[in-house]
Design an enzyme around this catalytic site. Structure first.
Site, mmCIF file in Angstrom:
data_model
loop_
_atom_site.group_PDB
_atom_site.id
_atom_site.type_symbol
_atom_site.label_atom_id
_atom_site.label_comp_id
_atom_site.label_asym_id
_atom_site.label_seq_id
_atom_site.Cartn_x
_atom_site.Cartn_y
_atom_site.Cartn_z
ATOM 1 C CG HIS A 12 -4.443 -11.671 8.605
ATOM 2 N ND1 HIS A 12 -3.258 -12.017 9.206
ATOM 3 C CD2 HIS A 12 -4.500 -10.330 8.669
ATOM 4 C CE1 HIS A 12 -2.635 -10.923 9.624
ATOM 5 N NE2 HIS A 12 -3.370 -9.893 9.322
ATOM 6 C CG HIS A 59 -4.909 -7.424 13.812
ATOM 7 N ND1 HIS A 59 -4.665 -8.765 13.668
ATOM 8 C CD2 HIS A 59 -4.731 -6.881 12.591
ATOM 9 C CE1 HIS A 59 -4.360 -9.016 12.394
ATOM 10 N NE2 HIS A 59 -4.391 -7.887 11.734
ATOM 11 C CG HIS A 193 -4.152 -3.384 3.964
ATOM 12 N ND1 HIS A 193 -3.008 -4.149 3.912
ATOM 13 C CD2 HIS A 193 -4.642 -3.554 5.221
ATOM 14 C CE1 HIS A 193 -2.829 -4.756 5.071
ATOM 15 N NE2 HIS A 193 -3.790 -4.404 5.892
ATOM 16 C CD GLU A 240 -1.437 -6.569 8.235
ATOM 17 O OE1 GLU A 240 -2.104 -5.991 9.091
ATOM 18 O OE2 GLU A 240 -1.941 -7.394 7.431
#
Lengths: 292, 151
Positions: A12, A59, A193, A240
């Site tokens: 996302h 976030h 990431h 995540e």
């Protein structure tokens, strides 16, 4: 009764939302990313559910450091797209499903998972980018969405095993709802990431693809991956991926060994901004239609 | 008995745990305030005055003023929160992440297009990958900064 028809997994990335909103999807950098979702958009039209249960992480948007819920379920009637600092994304307001959400909250808490019940919040790119990838740019989203936020910002975050078990509890909760609803469960975020420090930009294709393999064929093994492996192998924000295990744990084959799932679409691409993009669609096989 | 923190030996990485969260509370809450357009305008018009409204340490304020995200993280900042500063400045997440490596924007983007940073040599402190301390700064942006500091 309500039942889960399929699960969808996707990254996302905020830059994907920006590329969509600014009309950059055909640029050479972005074209391969969006190409990977062409099948998915058609699949979504052909398999529109009554409700999407969307697992994502906030976030630092709805939840600041004032309060940090590990698991938060949205029971509101609607959710506004958040201003994350760039202004709100120009996407439709997200309509909730308060009745099913409240039912799931009650059931899952009674199954020993501590959920925070949220009646008012804005939703950030973690929720709206997956909707955009799967649904394109409609005037209204095709169905109500139940937001389910997982803390993966502040450590310790919930383990993969706990997320997998939570998925099992959500499946039970959905199946105890009287109304006949088709529900999809989506797990979003990841893949490898790292957004911080001198190690920023870490990408591990081998880890990501092994994770996808495990997720499809041996989800219990994927659930057993410890936090430190995600951090070391997939970067600090690769954690995540635990959210994908909530969606996977809700699939029928996890509860019933005689049931099976079918992978309808698998996609992987590097890079989108700082991350690898991973995407998967799994259907509960006995519920789906004929092969393409 | 001490807490289990197996992540302390990952190079170039600060895990935002409860200790970091406590240290960075006011810094990160300042970042949250930038989600309102009116606050972004007030911050941009007088950064120092705006920062002084927050119970942040002087080191935290200086790190923000310098837009040095590595210093912000060392002082308790979290990248998901610090991203609001970058958004206020009109920067993308990629520009922000790249700024922490010493690479120029072009160098960092080229690394990502080339498949990203390899995990080889970057799993544990003491290996020889490009994220290890003895290889910092990694790119010409960091080298230029060092030259400026030295001159």
């Amino acid at each position: 009764m309500a039942h889960i028809t399929a699960s969808v997994y996707t990254s996302h990335v905020p830059a994907i939302g920006a590329a969509l909103d600014l009309g950059k999807t055909q640029e050479p950098y972005w074209q391969p990313v969006f190409q990977g979702y062409e099948f998915s958009k058609q699949w979504m039209k052909d398999n529109t559910p009554d409700v999407i249960f969307l697992v994502y992480n906030d976030h630092a948007t709805a939840f600041s450091l004032d309060m940090i819920p590990t698991f938060a379920i949205g029971t509101a009637a609607s959710y506004q797209p958040a201003d994350e600092g760039w202004g709100p994304r120009p996407v439709p307001v997200v309509q909730g499903h308060p009745e099913l959400a409240a039912h799931i909250a009650q059931s899952v808490i009674q199954q020993d998972f501590d959920l925070t019940i949220v009646n008012k919040m804005d939703v950030d790119h973690g929720l709206t980018v997956p909707l955009s990838l799967m649904c394109g740019q409609p005037d209204v989203w095709p169905c109500p969405v139940i937001p389910f936020a997982v803390n993966v910002v502040q450590y310790p975050v919930p383990s993969g095993q706990r997320c997998f078990n939570l998925g099992k509890a959500i499946r039970k909760a959905v199946e105890s709802y009287d109304e006949d609803l088709k529900v999809q469960i989506w797990g979003t975020g990841g893949m490898s990431h790292q957004l911080q420090g001198p190690r920023a930009g870490l990408i591990n294709r081998e880890f990501d693809n092994a994770f996808l393999d495990k997720l499809i064929h041996d989800p219990a093994a994927a659930a057993a991956i410890p936090h430190i492996d995600y951090v070391r192998e997939a970067g600090s924000e690769g954690i995540e991926l635990v959210m994908w295990l909530i969606a996977r744990g809700a699939m029928n084959d996890v509860a019933d060994p005689s049931a099976s799932t079918r992978a309808r679409h698998r996609f992987y691409h590097v890079p989108a901004s700082n991350t690898a993009v991973g995407h998967l669609i799994l259907e509960n096989q006995y519920l789906c239609g004929t092969d393409l | 008995m001490s807490l289990d923190k197996p992540y302390l030996d990952v190079p170039g990485t600060t895990i935002f745990d409860a200790e970091q969260s406590r240290r960075g509370y006011h810094l990160n809450q300042f970042c949250m305030s930038l989600m309102q357009a009116s606050n972004r305008e007030r911050f941009k018009s007088d950064e120092r005055a705006y920062l002084d409204e927050w119970a942040m340490s002087e080191e935290q304020k200086q790190a923000v003023l310098a837009r040095d995200l590595n210093r912000c993280i060392a002082a308790g900042g979290n990248i998901y929160f610090l991203a609001k500063i970058g958004a206020t400045d009109g920067k993308s997440f990629q520009q922000m992440a790249g700024s922490m490596t010493g690479m120029t924007e072009d160098e960092y983007r080229a690394m990502m297009v080339g498949g990203g940073r390899s995990v080889e040599g970057n799993r544990v402190i003491g290996e020889d990958g490009d994220a290890q301390a003895h290889r910092q700064p990694q790119g010409s942006a960091g080298n230029n900064n060092n030259k400026k500091k030295g001159s």
